[in-house]
Design a protein around this motif. Structure first.
Motif, PDB file in Angstrom:
ATOM      1  N   ALA A 120       0.786  -1.195  -0.045  1.00 34.51           N
ATOM      2  CA  ALA A 120      -0.119   0.039  -0.004  1.00 34.51           C
ATOM      3  C   ALA A 120       0.805   1.309  -0.001  1.00 34.51           C
ATOM      4  CB  ALA A 120      -0.835   0.226   1.126  1.00 34.51           C
ATOM      5  N   SER A 121       1.948   1.257   0.848  1.00 34.78           N
ATOM      6  CA  SER A 121       2.777   2.203   0.797  1.00 34.78           C
ATOM      7  C   SER A 121       3.573   2.688  -0.572  1.00 34.78           C
ATOM      8  CB  SER A 121       3.902   2.117   1.820  1.00 34.78           C
ATOM      9  OG  SER A 121       4.683   3.177   1.780  1.00 34.78           O
ATOM     10  N   ILE A 122       3.894   1.616  -1.091  1.00 38.13           N
ATOM     11  CA  ILE A 122       4.465   1.612  -2.786  1.00 38.13           C
ATOM     12  C   ILE A 122       3.256   2.164  -3.633  1.00 38.13           C
ATOM     13  CG2 ILE A 122       5.477   0.335  -4.513  1.00 38.13           C
ATOM     14  CD1 ILE A 122       6.591  -1.393  -2.537  1.00 38.13           C
ATOM     15  N   ALA A 123       2.111   1.673  -3.429  1.00 38.02           N
ATOM     16  CA  ALA A 123       1.107   2.078  -4.371  1.00 38.02           C
ATOM     17  C   ALA A 123       0.554   3.564  -4.150  1.00 38.02           C
ATOM     18  CB  ALA A 123      -0.487   1.240  -4.125  1.00 38.02           C
ATOM     19  N   VAL A 124       0.524   3.989  -2.840  1.00 38.78           N
ATOM     20  CA  VAL A 124       0.432   5.599  -2.620  1.00 38.78           C
ATOM     21  C   VAL A 124       1.440   6.213  -3.240  1.00 38.78           C
ATOM     22  CG1 VAL A 124       0.474   7.300  -0.478  1.00 38.78           C
ATOM     23  CG2 VAL A 124      -0.917   5.101  -0.457  1.00 38.78           C
ATOM     24  N   VAL A 125       2.513   6.041  -3.223  1.00 40.45           N
ATOM     25  CA  VAL A 125       3.631   6.940  -3.788  1.00 40.45           C
ATOM     26  C   VAL A 125       3.679   6.938  -5.352  1.00 40.45           C
ATOM     27  CG1 VAL A 125       6.169   7.136  -4.234  1.00 40.45           C
ATOM     28  CG2 VAL A 125       5.157   6.558  -1.893  1.00 40.45           C
ATOM     29  N   LEU A 126       3.268   5.706  -5.781  1.00 34.34           N
ATOM     30  CA  LEU A 126       3.161   5.773  -7.422  1.00 34.34           C
ATOM     31  C   LEU A 126       1.985   6.286  -7.907  1.00 34.34           C
ATOM     32  CD1 LEU A 126       4.158   1.997  -7.923  1.00 34.34           C
ATOM     33  CD2 LEU A 126       5.766   4.215  -8.022  1.00 34.34           C
ATOM     34  N   VAL A 127       0.871   6.209  -7.133  1.00 33.24           N
ATOM     35  CA  VAL A 127      -0.390   6.983  -7.709  1.00 33.24           C
ATOM     36  C   VAL A 127      -0.397   8.210  -7.496  1.00 33.24           C
ATOM     37  CG1 VAL A 127      -2.853   7.179  -6.982  1.00 33.24           C
ATOM     38  CG2 VAL A 127      -1.982   4.824  -7.286  1.00 33.24           C
ATOM     39  N   THR A 128       0.285   8.615  -6.365  1.00 31.68           N
ATOM     40  CA  THR A 128       0.376  10.014  -6.074  1.00 31.68           C
ATOM     41  C   THR A 128       1.351  10.638  -7.240  1.00 31.68           C
ATOM     42  OG1 THR A 128       0.105   9.738  -3.663  1.00 31.68           O
ATOM     43  CG2 THR A 128       1.373  11.903  -4.604  1.00 31.68           C
ATOM     44  N   ALA A 129       2.494  10.142  -7.470  1.00 37.77           N
ATOM     45  CA  ALA A 129       3.382  10.613  -8.483  1.00 37.77           C
ATOM     46  C   ALA A 129       2.571  10.658  -9.792  1.00 37.77           C
ATOM     47  CB  ALA A 129       4.516   9.598  -8.667  1.00 37.77           C
ATOM     48  N   GLY A 130       1.868   9.523 -10.190  1.00 37.98           N
ATOM     49  CA  GLY A 130       1.286   9.835 -11.211  1.00 37.98           C
ATOM     50  C   GLY A 130      -0.026  10.810 -11.544  1.00 37.98           C
ATOM     51  N   LEU A 131      -0.616  10.934 -10.380  1.00 41.13           N
ATOM     52  CA  LEU A 131      -1.609  12.024 -10.640  1.00 41.13           C
ATOM     53  C   LEU A 131      -0.951  13.259 -10.494  1.00 41.13           C
ATOM     54  CD1 LEU A 131      -4.411  10.535  -7.793  1.00 41.13           C
ATOM     55  CD2 LEU A 131      -4.390  10.864 -10.479  1.00 41.13           C
ATOM     56  N   ARG A 132       0.084  13.545  -9.834  1.00 43.29           N
ATOM     57  CA  ARG A 132       0.758  14.776  -9.853  1.00 43.29           C
ATOM     58  C   ARG A 132       1.454  15.188 -11.389  1.00 43.29           C
ATOM     59  NH1 ARG A 132       3.123  17.069  -4.977  1.00 43.29           N
ATOM     60  NH2 ARG A 132       4.695  18.120  -6.364  1.00 43.29           N
ATOM     61  N   THR A 133       1.723  14.000 -12.107  1.00 45.84           N
ATOM     62  CA  THR A 133       2.297  14.162 -13.480  1.00 45.84           C
ATOM     63  C   THR A 133       1.033  14.664 -14.315  1.00 45.84           C
ATOM     64  OG1 THR A 133       4.057  12.685 -13.141  1.00 45.84           O
ATOM     65  CG2 THR A 133       3.500  13.111 -15.187  1.00 45.84           C
ATOM     66  N   LEU A 134      -0.068  13.916 -14.257  1.00 51.11           N
ATOM     67  CA  LEU A 134      -1.222  14.188 -15.097  1.00 51.11           C
ATOM     68  C   LEU A 134      -1.671  15.498 -14.694  1.00 51.11           C
ATOM     69  CD1 LEU A 134      -3.448  12.968 -16.900  1.00 51.11           C
ATOM     70  CD2 LEU A 134      -4.732  12.450 -14.767  1.00 51.11           C
ATOM     71  N   PHE A 135      -1.952  15.949 -13.638  1.00 51.86           N
ATOM     72  CA  PHE A 135      -2.681  17.110 -13.394  1.00 51.86           C
ATOM     73  C   PHE A 135      -1.598  18.534 -13.398  1.00 51.86           C
ATOM     74  CE2 PHE A 135      -5.537  14.797 -10.196  1.00 51.86           C
ATOM     75  CZ  PHE A 135      -6.588  14.569 -11.328  1.00 51.86           C
ATOM     76  N   GLY A 136      -0.324  18.241 -13.141  1.00 51.42           N
ATOM     77  CA  GLY A 136       0.375  19.405 -13.254  1.00 51.42           C
ATOM     78  C   GLY A 136       1.134  19.467 -14.599  1.00 51.42           C
ATOM     79  N   ASN A 137       1.709  18.251 -15.165  1.00 50.38           N
ATOM     80  CA  ASN A 137       2.192  18.340 -16.423  1.00 50.38           C
ATOM     81  C   ASN A 137       1.451  18.406 -17.670  1.00 50.38           C
ATOM     82  OD1 ASN A 137       4.552  18.602 -15.044  1.00 50.38           O
ATOM     83  ND2 ASN A 137       5.348  16.613 -15.382  1.00 50.38           N
ATOM     84  N   VAL A 138       0.402  17.541 -17.867  1.00 52.22           N
ATOM     85  CA  VAL A 138      -0.677  17.042 -18.844  1.00 52.22           C
ATOM     86  C   VAL A 138      -1.625  18.188 -19.057  1.00 52.22           C
ATOM     87  CG1 VAL A 138      -2.026  15.707 -19.846  1.00 52.22           C
ATOM     88  CG2 VAL A 138       0.066  14.526 -18.868  1.00 52.22           C
ATOM     89  N   LEU A 139      -2.432  18.359 -17.730  1.00 48.69           N
ATOM     90  CA  LEU A 139      -3.516  19.267 -17.670  1.00 48.69           C
ATOM     91  C   LEU A 139      -3.085  20.826 -17.348  1.00 48.69           C
ATOM     92  CD1 LEU A 139      -6.117  16.888 -15.990  1.00 48.69           C
ATOM     93  CD2 LEU A 139      -5.743  17.286 -18.596  1.00 48.69           C
ATOM     94  N   GLY A 140      -1.839  20.986 -16.977  1.00 45.95           N
ATOM     95  CA  GLY A 140      -1.485  22.266 -16.392  1.00 45.95           C
ATOM     96  C   GLY A 140      -2.036  22.864 -15.298  1.00 45.95           C
ATOM     97  N   LEU A 141      -2.692  21.940 -14.574  1.00 46.93           N
ATOM     98  CA  LEU A 141      -3.338  22.371 -13.138  1.00 46.93           C
ATOM     99  C   LEU A 141      -2.001  22.654 -11.908  1.00 46.93           C
ATOM    100  CD1 LEU A 141      -6.288  20.019 -13.092  1.00 46.93           C
ATOM    101  CD2 LEU A 141      -6.184  22.505 -13.634  1.00 46.93           C
ATOM    102  N   PRO A 142      -2.136  23.552 -11.091  1.00 44.95           N
ATOM    103  CA  PRO A 142      -1.130  23.742 -10.214  1.00 44.95           C
ATOM    104  C   PRO A 142      -1.318  22.523  -9.225  1.00 44.95           C
ATOM    105  CG  PRO A 142      -3.283  25.150  -9.596  1.00 44.95           C
ATOM    106  CD  PRO A 142      -3.441  24.440 -10.970  1.00 44.95           C
ATOM    107  N   VAL A 143      -0.185  21.994  -8.660  1.00 46.79           N
ATOM    108  CA  VAL A 143      -0.287  20.594  -7.724  1.00 46.79           C
ATOM    109  C   VAL A 143       0.684  21.184  -6.647  1.00 46.79           C
ATOM    110  CG1 VAL A 143      -1.043  19.024  -9.067  1.00 46.79           C
ATOM    111  CG2 VAL A 143       1.216  19.591  -9.141  1.00 46.79           C
TER     112      VAL A 143
END
Length: 143
Positions: A120-143
């Motif tokens: 779960a700890s590994i999943a939390v880090v990976l999901v958080t990294a993925g969402l930060r990339t999606l929202f920050g880099n792809v969609l241009g939202l502030p994260v």
């Protein structure tokens, strides 16, 4: 005159003498733990984190498991190079903390639970990294 507090300070100074980097790391980990807890109430203040830690200490299993998973999540995030600012502010540790608290609240201690917590700890880090990339880099939202 003998003073217990002065003797403790002296002993601590002897242990840490010549190791300012070790003391700095210890302070960092304490700060990360406090801010992970304080983010539960959307705060960045260490006092809020301390009060929440004190509240979870009423159940030692809940306290220990939540804190260990939160710090493991922070450590994994740092090892993967996710940036110390998100760790320092508690934005990564809160996710691990909440997962750890939920696992400890719902399940009895067992070796299997430790494995689930590690995954779960590994999943939390990976999901958080993925969402930060999606929202920050792809969609241009502030994260």
């Amino acid at each position: 005159m003998w003073s217990a507090s002065n003797e403790c300070r002296s002993d601590w100074a002897d242990v840490m003498d010549g190791h300012p980097q070790r003391l700095s790391r210890l302070r960092d980990w304490v700060q990360w733990g406090l801010t992970s807890y304080s983010q539960v109430l959307f705060s960045k203040k260490a006092l809020v984190g301390f009060l929440l830690i004190a509240a979870t200490m009423t159940d030692p299993w809940l306290f220990g498991f939540g804190l260990i998973v939160a710090l493991a999540t922070n450590g994994l995030a740092l090892a993967l190079g996710m940036g110390s600012s998100a760790v320092r502010t508690g934005l990564l540790g809160i996710n691990g903390l909440l997962v750890g608290l939920a696992l400890a609240a719902w399940f009895q201690p067992s070796p299997l639970l430790l494995g689930v917590a590690a995954l779960a700890s590994i999943a939390v880090v990976l999901v958080t990294a993925g969402l930060r990339t999606l929202f920050g880099n792809v969609l241009g939202l502030p994260v």
